[in-house]
Design a protein around this motif. Structure first.
Motif, PDB file in Angstrom:
ATOM      1  N   ASN A   1       0.838  -1.237  -0.006  1.00 24.11           N
ATOM      2  CA  ASN A   1      -0.033   0.006   0.172  1.00 24.11           C
ATOM      3  C   ASN A   1       0.851   1.419  -0.092  1.00 24.11           C
ATOM      4  O   ASN A   1       0.556   2.131   0.644  1.00 24.11           O
ATOM      5  CB  ASN A   1      -1.119  -0.033   1.199  1.00 24.11           C
ATOM      6  CG  ASN A   1      -1.927   1.153   0.990  1.00 24.11           C
ATOM      7  OD1 ASN A   1      -2.603   1.330  -0.044  1.00 24.11           O
ATOM      8  ND2 ASN A   1      -2.295   1.768   2.256  1.00 24.11           N
TER       9      ASN A   1
ATOM     10  N   GLY B   1      -0.352   4.921  -0.035  1.00 21.97           N
ATOM     11  CA  GLY B   1      -1.682   4.881   0.230  1.00 21.97           C
ATOM     12  C   GLY B   1      -2.688   4.692  -0.807  1.00 21.97           C
ATOM     13  O   GLY B   1      -3.798   4.840  -1.066  1.00 21.97           O
TER      14      GLY B   1
ATOM     15  N   ASN C   1      -6.072   3.297   0.178  1.00 16.87           N
ATOM     16  CA  ASN C   1      -6.928   3.902   1.121  1.00 16.87           C
ATOM     17  C   ASN C   1      -8.164   4.526   0.729  1.00 16.87           C
ATOM     18  O   ASN C   1      -9.004   4.337   1.637  1.00 16.87           O
ATOM     19  CB  ASN C   1      -5.958   5.104   1.515  1.00 16.87           C
ATOM     20  CG  ASN C   1      -4.584   4.686   2.337  1.00 16.87           C
ATOM     21  OD1 ASN C   1      -4.552   3.610   2.613  1.00 16.87           O
ATOM     22  ND2 ASN C   1      -3.876   5.570   2.791  1.00 16.87           N
ATOM     23  N   ASN C   2      -8.249   4.955  -0.581  1.00 14.26           N
ATOM     24  CA  ASN C   2      -9.554   5.374  -1.132  1.00 14.26           C
ATOM     25  C   ASN C   2     -10.239   4.421  -1.997  1.00 14.26           C
ATOM     26  O   ASN C   2     -11.215   4.794  -2.619  1.00 14.26           O
ATOM     27  CB  ASN C   2      -9.221   6.669  -1.753  1.00 14.26           C
ATOM     28  CG  ASN C   2      -9.004   7.998  -0.834  1.00 14.26           C
ATOM     29  OD1 ASN C   2      -9.332   7.996   0.268  1.00 14.26           O
ATOM     30  ND2 ASN C   2      -8.051   8.794  -1.448  1.00 14.26           N
TER      31      ASN C   2
ATOM     32  N   SER D   1     -12.727  -0.086   1.667  1.00 12.06           N
ATOM     33  CA  SER D   1     -13.266   0.190   2.962  1.00 12.06           C
ATOM     34  C   SER D   1     -14.082  -0.759   3.671  1.00 12.06           C
ATOM     35  O   SER D   1     -14.335  -1.847   3.162  1.00 12.06           O
ATOM     36  CB  SER D   1     -14.178   1.544   2.711  1.00 12.06           C
ATOM     37  OG  SER D   1     -15.088   1.160   1.812  1.00 12.06           O
TER      38      SER D   1
ATOM     39  N   HIS E   1      -3.093  -1.063   9.139  1.00 14.65           N
ATOM     40  CA  HIS E   1      -1.934  -0.636   8.530  1.00 14.65           C
ATOM     41  C   HIS E   1      -0.566  -1.060   9.121  1.00 14.65           C
ATOM     42  O   HIS E   1      -0.612  -1.069  10.503  1.00 14.65           O
ATOM     43  CB  HIS E   1      -1.965   0.866   8.092  1.00 14.65           C
ATOM     44  CG  HIS E   1      -3.061   1.381   7.348  1.00 14.65           C
ATOM     45  ND1 HIS E   1      -3.221   1.251   6.071  1.00 14.65           N
ATOM     46  CD2 HIS E   1      -4.316   1.674   7.788  1.00 14.65           C
ATOM     47  CE1 HIS E   1      -4.515   1.506   5.528  1.00 14.65           C
ATOM     48  NE2 HIS E   1      -5.092   1.746   6.653  1.00 14.65           N
TER      49      HIS E   1
ATOM     50  N   MET F   1      -1.354  -2.979   3.794  1.00 17.78           N
ATOM     51  CA  MET F   1      -2.536  -2.894   4.145  1.00 17.78           C
ATOM     52  C   MET F   1      -3.013  -4.277   4.559  1.00 17.78           C
ATOM     53  O   MET F   1      -2.978  -5.213   3.656  1.00 17.78           O
ATOM     54  CB  MET F   1      -3.549  -2.321   3.336  1.00 17.78           C
ATOM     55  CG  MET F   1      -5.056  -2.430   3.539  1.00 17.78           C
ATOM     56  SD  MET F   1      -6.297  -1.511   2.311  1.00 17.78           S
ATOM     57  CE  MET F   1      -5.827   0.004   2.584  1.00 17.78           C
TER      58      MET F   1
END
Length: 234
Positions: free
Chosen positions: A69, A72, A75-76, A79, A109, A119
């Protein structure tokens, strides 16, 4: 003690089958997007993954996935609640044999020794069955199939179906369940009438008499699901 010579011969097939697998997530447009597979693509960010399917009598299936990861990247994208599917097959083509379906419960993380961001994803199959606590009273007795159908109709009518429940699962069950997970209630019903079951990948509940369903498709592979044996005998 007599010595017995057995001249029979067991041939262990050594043919190697091509193995293909992939892990995907379902995006906001309901499309499958590959998280990782067994290709040599440089963009493959999957480190490792595992999943376990469970009978309704004993719990929920679960999975964990570890991804690179850096910056990031996920990250988006991923979820809590994101749907994950796992495919695996003995084929040279894109695998279509689905082996797991679940949703992400938690994301953590971490950092490797050489400063790569990781991740860690954890999730379960059909988490609604464990997360929702219900109250049902069958203390005066009810047919097992009718009891499970009543639970689905009242609490999960838009999530699960039950056309996989056979017409002969009519044994009488008893129980008063107060604020218990729906999964534990269904598990107890199945155990009372000696049935087993699972939720298929369409959300349909399938039940069967315990021990009546056998796996006649999986291959035996020496050294993997057939343990090695010594040089004693042939």
């Amino acid at each position: 003690m007599p010595i017995v010579f057995d001249t029979s011969k067991i041939t262990v097939p050594l043919k190697v089958y091509d193995k293909r697998w992939k892990i995907v997530y379902i995006d906001s447009n309901n499309n499958e997007v590959v998280l990782g597979d067994n290709s040599n693509d440089d963009n493959n960010k999957l480190i490792d993954a595992s999943s376990t399917r469970m009978s309704l009598r004993y719990g929920l299936g679960h999975f964990n996935i570890n991804l690179l990861n850096n910056n990031g990247f996920f990250n988006n994208i991923l979820s809590k609640g994101t749907r994950i599917k796992i495919y695996a097959d003995h084929t040279t083509a894109d695998p279509t044999n689905q082996r797991f379906d679940g949703r992400i419960d938690s994301i953590k993380h971490s950092l490797t020794a050489d400063n790569n961001f990781i991740m860690n994803i954890y999730g379960r199959a059909n988490p609604q069955l464990a997360d929702l606590h219900i109250t049902k009273n069958f203390s005066t007795g009810a047919a097992a199939d009718a009891a499970i159908k009543a639970i689905i109709d009242e609490f999960f009518s838009t999530i699960f179906t039950y056309t996989g429940i056979p017409v002969d699962m009519t044994g009488t069950i008893y129980g008063e369940y107060i604020d218990q997970s729906a999964l534990s209630v269904i598990a107890d019903i199945l155990k009372q009438v000696e049935f087993d079951g699972y939720v298929d990948f369409t959300g349909n509940i399938v039940t069967f008499k315990e021990g009546s369903v056998k796996n006649e498709k999986e291959r035996i592979v020496y050294g993997i699901n057939l343990l090695s044996y010594s040089e004693v005998g042939r």
